[in-house]
Structures are given as structure tokens and as C-alpha cells.
Design an enzyme around this catalytic site. Structure first.
Site, PDB file in Angstrom:
ATOM      1  N   GLY A  10       1.233   0.165  -4.030  1.00 14.77           N
ATOM      2  CA  GLY A  10      -0.115  -0.093  -4.528  1.00 14.77           C
ATOM      3  C   GLY A  10      -1.063  -0.349  -3.383  1.00 14.77           C
ATOM      4  CG  ASN A  11      -4.811   0.590  -3.441  1.00 13.48           C
ATOM      5  OD1 ASN A  11      -5.677  -0.071  -3.992  1.00 13.48           O
ATOM      6  ND2 ASN A  11      -4.452   1.804  -3.860  1.00 13.48           N
TER       7      ASN A  11
END
Ligand code: PMT
Length: 398
Positions: free
Chosen positions: A210-211
Site C-alpha cells: 500500500g502507500n
């Protein structure tokens, strides 16, 4: 922060315990620049005082339409005439009935009868009263006349009962007001697709790539587009943000799901704005079971995700806006993406700068098209969104 400077709004507060929340509503509207006139029914005064609203709005609050010592009796026509919207929050069953039946028996129902401005009704009452066919019938009548009924929410009420009857949250009500005021704006009748948040690419059943995207930039764009009349679809990765009022929200998780939703919605859209931080890579294959901690190291094989903006291609009548989240060579990288993805505009975003990019409430960006560069100062994300939409509105018109 949205701006409602000098908008002329009348807030009608009727008799419900939710009247205390109307004080917060009045405070927030006044802080947003609204010229707020508050009307209370005699029943509302059993719960809150006119002085509360007078202190918050800095203007007189009106209760008694027969009070000869105030200008209220004549004023209702003046208030009704200059109102850009009449917001009734909370709207009790009695007030809803009076407004539906056209009974001018207090300052709110009187003003509702006299005004031609849009009316927003925010019911608050016990579930039995809300569900009664009399109340439902009155709400139907109001809807039929073009009123906006916001809520109520389902939840625990002051009576201890649970069910539909809680007045909507103040931010939802303000969202409804912004939507109503924005109709007929420069994006009126245009469909705008906005992407927001980060995608999550599953590694195994308990982990993902993810980020740090919070979704704030994309949600601000969706709200700002709605506030100027657009029909907005928000395609969002997981985000801990409230669903913006009158925005169609499509929740997705993976880049592939975002691609499908964006491509589908763009078939009949006038503009697409990709603020989402879409993963560029995903695991080559999904692992069915949790990866165990048995080995010293672990290598994962990754493959590229679909490039959504590039896949959209060029379609006559679709304005394409991308963001470039960069940690180095901001302008060179942004320009390359502008060309490679065939964009009309790119928002270059140095995500390493103070107060910028992921998770912050502010952002500092440069707007680039084929011809020009416009550097914006550090702004609230809503203001950045408004500046991006100025450009989108011009491109859509062209
Ligand atoms: O959500 P916040 O916390 O408010 O943070 C906002 C933000 C930093 C995420 C936002 O301002 C931002 O910069 N978004 C773009 C993030 C990004 O993925 O940038 P990029 O340079 O990697 O991608 C360029 C453009 O292509 C972007 O518009 C992106 O949405 C799009 N893209 C990227 C990958 C992909 N597979 N398909 C795409 O369409």
C-alpha cells in the site's frame, strides 16, 4: 476549507433535543462566512435559547412573529426573499407537517411559505413519529415540491430508543447545503470522475502493498466539483473519510478494480481527475495462505498494474487530469507523465516538501499543461482542488 462567504442562509431550528447540534451548525456556517439568520419555534426555545444563536451568528435570532417590539413580523418576507436557502435543522414532526401543509404558524413555517429558495429539511424525532404515515406523507409532499430531505440517521436516540430519527451530522448537513447552493455552477450538468486514496495489492490473506495516501486530496476534489454543480463519481481506495454528500462513491481496493470502475464511469464523463496513488506493481500471484515466518529472507515477484490514465486513451470530450507525486525532478517527471499519459493537465506534487502530499491537510502544487506552468502557494487541499477545477471547468467548456 470551503468558502460560503456572504451566502444568505436562513436556519430554522424547531423543537427537538437535536437543537443543541444546531448551535454547532450555526457556528460552522458563520465561520465559513455565511450571513446567517436564525429562526426558532417556541418549542425550540424549550431546548436552546435565541441568545445562543445570536452569539454564534452575530445577528438577531427570531422567535415570536407577533412580537411588536421586533421587526420579525415584516422581516419574514424580507428574510424569505433574500434567503439563498432555508435550512430546517432539526425539523420536528410538527414543523415538517406545518411546512408541508402550508400552515404559517411560526417563524419557520411562515418563512417556508414565503420563500422561493430551496428548502433543506433535516428530520429529528423518535422512530415511531418518523415512521408514522403522517410524517412520511408530509416528507413525500415536501420532496415532491423539490425540498431536500437529509437524513435522519439510524442510531440511539435521546429517548433511549434505537432506529431512524437522529438528525444527520452537522458536516453532512453542510455538505447538503453546499450541494444545493452549487447547482447551476460552472460544472453544472457535467459528469466528473475523481479517484482518491491508495490502492492495496494483496500479498497473502493478511498483508498488502500500500502507500500513505489518506484520500484527502481526492475527496477535496470530489467535494469541490460537487460544490460547483458537477455530477461526481468518486472512485476511492480504502480511506477513513466520511462519504461526501451527493457524491456517488465507488469503493475499490486493488488497482485492477480501480481501473474497471474508472474506465466504466469515464465512458460518459466530461472529465476525469486521477488523484489516487495507484500501485505501480502488484504481486505476480496471490498467495492463498498466510506466508509463514520460517525463512531468513523472502523475495516476492511483482508485475506492473494497469496504467489507468494511459488505458483511458484519447476520447473527444473527455478532459484528463493526472497528478504526479514526485520526490525528485518534479517538473521533468511531471512533464513526461503529461505527455506519456496523454493528459490535458497534470498537478505536479513534491510529496517530500513540508505540508505537502500524503496525509496533510495542505498541499503545494504546480499546474502544468502543454503550454504553461502555474505554481500555487501552500494551500488547504480544498483550495488546491478549487484551483484545479477552475482549469477543468475552462477545459470542459472548450
Ligand atoms: O490522499 P492524500 O493523503 O491527500 O495525498 C494526496 C496525493 C499525494 C496522493 C496526491 O496529491 C497525488 O499526488 N496523487 C497521485 C499519486 C500517484 O500515484 O502519482 P504517480 O506520479 O505515481 O502517477 C501519475 C498519475 O497516473 C496519477 O494521476 C495516478 O493516479 C495515475 N496512475 C498511476 C498508476 C497507475 N497504475 N495508473 C494510473 O492511472
Amino acid at each position: 476549507m470551503y468558502n460560503l462567504t456572504d451566502r444568505q442562509i436562513v436556519l430554522g431550528v424547531s423543537g427537538s433535543i437535536a437543537a443543541y447540534k444546531a448551535a454547532d451548525l450555526a457556528s460552522k456556517l458563520t465561520q465559513a462566512g455565511v450571513r446567517l439568520d436564525v429562526l426558532l419555534t417556541p418549542a425550540a426555545v424549550e431546548f436552546v435559547t435565541p441568545l445562543t444563536f445570536q452569539s454564534l451568528s452575530g445577528r438577531p435570532a427570531y422567535v415570536d412573529m407577533f412580537d411588536t417590539s421586533s421587526a420579525a413580523a415584516e422581516l419574514h418576507i424580507e428574510l424569505a426573499r433574500r434567503a439563498e436557502a432555508l435550512l430546517i435543522a432539526p425539523a420536528s414532526a410538527t414543523t415538517i407537517a406545518r411546512v408541508a401543509l402550508g400552515l404559517a404558524e411560526d417563524m419557520i413555517s411562515l418563512t417556508a411559505l414565503a420563500t422561493r429558495a430551496p428548502i433543506i429539511v433535516c428530520p429529528a424525532m423518535d422512530p415511531q413519529m418518523f415512521e408514522h404515515e403522517a410524517t412520511q406523507g408530509h416528507l413525500e409532499t415536501l420532496r415532491g415540491r423539490g425540498a431536500h430531505v437529509v437524513g435522519p440517521e439510524v442510531g440511539r436516540l435521546a429517548s433511549g430508543h434505537t432506529g431512524p430519527g437522529r438528525m444527520s451530522e452537522v458536516d453532512t448537513i453542510i455538505g447538503a447545503l453546499r450541494y444545493v447552493l452549487g447547482r447551476g455552477g460552472d460544472l453544472g450538468g457535467k459528469k466528473v470522475v475523481v479517484s482518491a486514496g491508495g490502492t492495496q495489492e494483496p500479498i497473502d490473506p493478511v498483508r498488502y502493498f500500500g502507500n500513505y495516501s489518506s484520500g484527502k486530496m481526492g475527496y477535496a476534489l470530489a467535494e469541490a466539483a460537487r460544490d460547483r454543480g458537477a455530477d461526481v463519481v468518486l472512485v476511492s481506495g480504502p480511506a477513513a473519510l466520511p462519504h461526501p454528500y451527493a457524491v456517488r462513491l465507488l469503493s475499490v481496493r486493488r488497482a485492477a478494480e480501480m481501473r474497471d470502475a474508472v474506465l466504466d464511469e469515464c465512458a460518459a464523463a466530461d472529465a476525469v481527475i486521477m488523484a489516487a496513488a495507484v500501485a505501480d506493481y502488484q504481486p505476480a500471484e496471490a498467495v492463498g495462505q498466510k506466508i509463514k515466518r520460517r525463512r531468513e529472507g523472502l523475495s516476492l515477484s511483482l508485475v506492473r498494474t494497469p496504467d489507468i490514465l494511459a488505458e483511458l486513451g484519447q476520447r473527444e470530450g473527455l478532459v484528463k487530469v493526472g497528478f504526479a507525486a514526485e520526490s525528485e525532478e518534479l517538473l521533468a517527471n511531471a512533464r513526461r507523465k503529461l505527455e506519456e499519459k496523454g493528459l490535458d493537465l497534470i498537478v505536479a506534487n513534491d510529496v517530500t516538501a513540508e505540508g505537502c502530499g500524503f496525509g496533510s491537510d495542505t498541499n503545494k502544487v504546480i499546474l502544468l499543461d502543454g503550454q504553461s506552468e502555474e505554481e500555487l502557494p501552500l494551500l488547504d487541499k480544498y483550495e488546491v482542488a478549487a484551483r484545479v477545477l477552475d482549469r477543468v471547468a475552462a477545459l470542459v467548456r472548450r
